[in-house]
Scaffold this motif. Structure first.
Motif, PDB file in Angstrom:
ATOM      1  N   ASN A  32       0.934  -1.205   0.052  1.00 14.46           N
ATOM      2  CA  ASN A  32       0.061  -0.088  -0.082  1.00 14.46           C
ATOM      3  C   ASN A  32       0.952   1.183   0.041  1.00 14.46           C
ATOM      4  O   ASN A  32       0.789   2.308  -0.770  1.00 14.46           O
ATOM      5  CB  ASN A  32      -0.898  -0.061   1.272  1.00 14.46           C
ATOM      6  CG  ASN A  32      -1.646   1.127   1.368  1.00 14.46           C
ATOM      7  OD1 ASN A  32      -0.989   2.049   1.832  1.00 14.46           O
ATOM      8  ND2 ASN A  32      -2.990   1.203   0.832  1.00 14.46           N
ATOM      9  N   LEU A  33       1.727   1.311   0.781  1.00 14.85           N
ATOM     10  CA  LEU A  33       2.715   2.299   0.963  1.00 14.85           C
ATOM     11  C   LEU A  33       3.332   2.690  -0.415  1.00 14.85           C
ATOM     12  O   LEU A  33       3.344   3.732  -1.076  1.00 14.85           O
ATOM     13  CB  LEU A  33       3.755   2.298   1.884  1.00 14.85           C
ATOM     14  CG  LEU A  33       3.523   2.449   3.227  1.00 14.85           C
ATOM     15  CD1 LEU A  33       4.786   2.164   4.229  1.00 14.85           C
ATOM     16  CD2 LEU A  33       2.747   3.876   3.557  1.00 14.85           C
ATOM     17  N   SER A  34       3.918   1.565  -1.125  1.00 13.23           N
ATOM     18  CA  SER A  34       4.538   1.566  -2.361  1.00 13.23           C
ATOM     19  C   SER A  34       3.655   2.176  -3.455  1.00 13.23           C
ATOM     20  O   SER A  34       3.975   3.053  -4.306  1.00 13.23           O
ATOM     21  CB  SER A  34       4.955   0.194  -2.769  1.00 13.23           C
ATOM     22  OG  SER A  34       5.492  -0.038  -4.119  1.00 13.23           O
ATOM     23  N   ARG A  35       2.488   1.607  -3.381  1.00 13.41           N
ATOM     24  CA  ARG A  35       1.598   2.232  -4.242  1.00 13.41           C
ATOM     25  C   ARG A  35       1.443   3.739  -4.328  1.00 13.41           C
ATOM     26  O   ARG A  35       1.175   4.635  -5.196  1.00 13.41           O
ATOM     27  CB  ARG A  35       0.118   1.488  -4.325  1.00 13.41           C
ATOM     28  CG  ARG A  35      -0.233   0.713  -5.459  1.00 13.41           C
ATOM     29  CD  ARG A  35      -1.475  -0.065  -5.316  1.00 13.41           C
ATOM     30  NE  ARG A  35      -1.351  -1.253  -4.629  1.00 13.41           N
ATOM     31  CZ  ARG A  35      -1.900  -1.566  -3.286  1.00 13.41           C
ATOM     32  NH1 ARG A  35      -2.839  -0.757  -2.836  1.00 13.41           N
ATOM     33  NH2 ARG A  35      -1.865  -2.619  -2.861  1.00 13.41           N
ATOM     34  N   ARG A  36       1.177   4.137  -3.095  1.00 12.93           N
ATOM     35  CA  ARG A  36       1.098   5.541  -2.830  1.00 12.93           C
ATOM     36  C   ARG A  36       2.109   6.387  -3.097  1.00 12.93           C
ATOM     37  O   ARG A  36       2.176   7.512  -3.807  1.00 12.93           O
ATOM     38  CB  ARG A  36       0.677   5.899  -1.366  1.00 12.93           C
ATOM     39  CG  ARG A  36      -1.011   5.304  -1.209  1.00 12.93           C
ATOM     40  CD  ARG A  36      -1.230   4.768   0.136  1.00 12.93           C
ATOM     41  NE  ARG A  36      -1.371   6.069   1.042  1.00 12.93           N
ATOM     42  CZ  ARG A  36      -1.110   6.120   2.419  1.00 12.93           C
ATOM     43  NH1 ARG A  36      -1.102   4.884   3.127  1.00 12.93           N
ATOM     44  NH2 ARG A  36      -1.553   7.333   3.156  1.00 12.93           N
ATOM     45  N   PHE A  37       3.355   5.891  -2.883  1.00 18.42           N
ATOM     46  CA  PHE A  37       4.576   6.675  -3.268  1.00 18.42           C
ATOM     47  C   PHE A  37       4.767   6.640  -4.762  1.00 18.42           C
ATOM     48  O   PHE A  37       5.033   7.812  -5.430  1.00 18.42           O
ATOM     49  CB  PHE A  37       5.750   5.837  -2.709  1.00 18.42           C
ATOM     50  CG  PHE A  37       6.033   6.179  -1.410  1.00 18.42           C
ATOM     51  CD1 PHE A  37       6.224   7.436  -0.680  1.00 18.42           C
ATOM     52  CD2 PHE A  37       6.430   5.126  -0.320  1.00 18.42           C
ATOM     53  CE1 PHE A  37       6.510   7.578   0.795  1.00 18.42           C
ATOM     54  CE2 PHE A  37       6.607   5.149   0.862  1.00 18.42           C
ATOM     55  CZ  PHE A  37       6.581   6.611   1.576  1.00 18.42           C
ATOM     56  N   VAL A  38       4.382   5.758  -5.460  1.00 19.80           N
ATOM     57  CA  VAL A  38       4.562   5.624  -6.945  1.00 19.80           C
ATOM     58  C   VAL A  38       3.383   6.744  -7.634  1.00 19.80           C
ATOM     59  O   VAL A  38       3.983   7.654  -8.473  1.00 19.80           O
ATOM     60  CB  VAL A  38       3.974   4.428  -7.739  1.00 19.80           C
ATOM     61  CG1 VAL A  38       3.866   4.700  -9.002  1.00 19.80           C
ATOM     62  CG2 VAL A  38       5.138   3.305  -7.248  1.00 19.80           C
ATOM     63  N   LYS A  39       2.404   6.920  -7.041  1.00 22.67           N
ATOM     64  CA  LYS A  39       1.451   7.836  -7.545  1.00 22.67           C
ATOM     65  C   LYS A  39       2.215   9.316  -7.194  1.00 22.67           C
ATOM     66  O   LYS A  39       1.693  10.116  -7.790  1.00 22.67           O
ATOM     67  CB  LYS A  39       0.132   7.899  -6.783  1.00 22.67           C
ATOM     68  CG  LYS A  39      -0.880   7.050  -7.144  1.00 22.67           C
ATOM     69  CD  LYS A  39      -2.162   7.538  -6.634  1.00 22.67           C
ATOM     70  CE  LYS A  39      -3.472   6.475  -7.017  1.00 22.67           C
ATOM     71  NZ  LYS A  39      -4.411   6.649  -5.913  1.00 22.67           N
ATOM     72  N   ARG A  40       3.175   9.552  -6.534  1.00 21.24           N
ATOM     73  CA  ARG A  40       3.707  10.713  -6.134  1.00 21.24           C
ATOM     74  C   ARG A  40       4.863  10.880  -6.733  1.00 21.24           C
ATOM     75  O   ARG A  40       5.722  11.813  -6.517  1.00 21.24           O
ATOM     76  CB  ARG A  40       3.884  11.004  -4.425  1.00 21.24           C
ATOM     77  CG  ARG A  40       2.354  11.138  -3.910  1.00 21.24           C
ATOM     78  CD  ARG A  40       2.174  10.920  -2.543  1.00 21.24           C
ATOM     79  NE  ARG A  40       0.879  11.248  -1.983  1.00 21.24           N
ATOM     80  CZ  ARG A  40      -0.320  10.447  -2.075  1.00 21.24           C
ATOM     81  NH1 ARG A  40       0.100   9.150  -2.847  1.00 21.24           N
ATOM     82  NH2 ARG A  40      -1.404  10.813  -1.956  1.00 21.24           N
ATOM     83  N   GLY A  41       5.218  10.129  -7.440  1.00 19.74           N
ATOM     84  CA  GLY A  41       6.504  10.215  -8.381  1.00 19.74           C
ATOM     85  C   GLY A  41       7.720   9.838  -7.784  1.00 19.74           C
ATOM     86  O   GLY A  41       8.725   9.831  -8.295  1.00 19.74           O
TER      87      GLY A  41
END
Lengths: 240, 240
Positions: B170-179
């Motif tokens: 979940n963290l990983s996905r959210r980081f990706v969204k933020r570049g």
DNA sequence: TAAAAGCCTTGATTCAGATCAATTCATAGG
DNA sequence: CCTATGAATTGATCTGAATCAAGGCTTTTA
């Protein structure tokens, strides 16, 4: 709602509904309620065991429960099922579907029930002109979030008996609001469904019931629960 | 926001904000964004460890995270604390407070942060005239509910290692969204805070990290996590 | 730069709840 | 009405995570 239109529909009527102070119309004046009535034009009956909708169906409407009792549950790909909520009269179903425009959970009637369909696009349109309606709708959504945080607390840090006590107290409070007895009610769900909601196996739920009964705090007869000592039940929560 | 006005404020500016597609302004046109900018007039900095607000404070505003990282937690009367969420840039804080008009949780910055204040009454007022804004706000609230249901699933039916894997993904996905990198990041929270969120003790979190590392799925160096095998990490979730 | 405080890891042991199993009880269907 | 099926209870055993404990590492601050 499913395309299958065998499900009977009749006219709804918020203005005369006894649940209106629990439900969407809270705080609206006579005039506004009549407007809302136009929007909420359909009621529909769901028999016990039937689905109001399944996960994956395209979202169009919220549903207010006029009569009956529902569970919502999500299914993991590996087959595990989690009950995410139990809903009773005056409560709104489908709030989770707004985000994805698809229902995210299966919604099943646990007794013969009746819901009022609230087309969501129209609700948004109407709430532009009725600030009270908009604000109350926001409160309802926010309340759902607060409720979920409470469940997270329960799942994250309470022990089995505490969880069951908290669950019974929550049901009791909601029954009272609806004019039913605080201390005497019929459970609509199985031990397994309670367990799923509380993060326990059904045997553990059964044992927790038995233990509370042995301590003379409640008595349980199958689905019939009587709370004999509300204070001691309360003291079970948050004292461990 | 606390009355204590030592907290510095500067002008916000949605129109030029790099987060605007993650945040409240999603989908608004140029004209509408300018209107929103008038509403979101204040930014404010919160140092690591400081509270944005405490539970019990009267609710006035939502806060959009411009920079930084927050946790929210609720405190039981018996002292138990439960982390109810971790929030990063572009996410909205305070949605749970709408229902009671009081913040329900403590909100703490886990690194030096900056938030944009969104006065809620004004947001409702403005959303009457900007249907896109209203609709998107509803989606944001609904998404919060869906997220919470996911956490309930996790707490109710996953084992320790699964929970941690799901959390990292979940963290990983959210980081990706933020570049940011999907596979390489710094945790902002302690093992204890992760544990509280996941319904585990910190020793168990630590052991779960070690086990994933032993299996060469991730490597952990204190707060620094690298995911080496995303597929195997994914297969940890929902395969037990 | 050293001391203190907090954070993290790892090992040993315990325990609450899961699992396995056997019956009883209740409800629905033929 | 009886039978079959699903729901609930209770007991015995097992197990994953909690707890207790010790030591190492990091960050803060004096």
């Amino acid at each position: 709602m499913r395309k299958n239109s065998l499900i009977p529909r009749v006219n709804a009527n918020c203005a005369t509904c006894s649940l209106r102070e629990l439900c969407l119309p809270l705080g609206l004046n006579e005039h506004e309620i009549i407007l809302l009535d136009k929007l909420v034009s359909h009621k529909c009956k769901i028999q016990r065991g039937e689905f109001l909708h399944r996960a994956g169906l395209r979202f169009q409407s919220l549903y207010a429960i006029r009569r009956g009792f529902f569970k919502t549950c999500i299914l993991e790909k590996d087959g595990r099922q989690q009950v995410t909520g139990f809903y009773m009269t005056g409560e709104l179903l489908g709030l989770d579907a707004i985000s994805t425009e698809t229902y995210n959970c299966d919604t099943v009637a646990l007794e013969d029930s009746e819901v009022c369909e609230v087309p969501f696009a129209k609700l948004e349109e109407m709430s532009r002109n009725i600030p009270t309606l908009m604000h109350h709708f926001h409160k309802i959504m926010s309340r759902e979030i607060v409720k979920d945080h409470g469940v997270m607390m329960l799942l994250g840090s309470m022990r089995a008996e505490e969880r069951l006590a908290a669950f019974l107290l929550n049901l009791s409070r909601r029954f009272v609001k609806r004019g039913y007895s605080a201390s005497d009610f019929i459970l609509r769900m199985t031990r397994e469904e309670i367990g799923s909601y509380l993060g326990l196996k059904f045997e553990t739920v059964s044992r927790a019931f038995s233990r509370l009964q042995d301590e003379n705090i409640i008595s349980v007869n199958n689905k019939h629960v009587s709370i004999h000592d509300m204070d001691r039940l309360r003291s079970k929560v948050g004292n461990s």
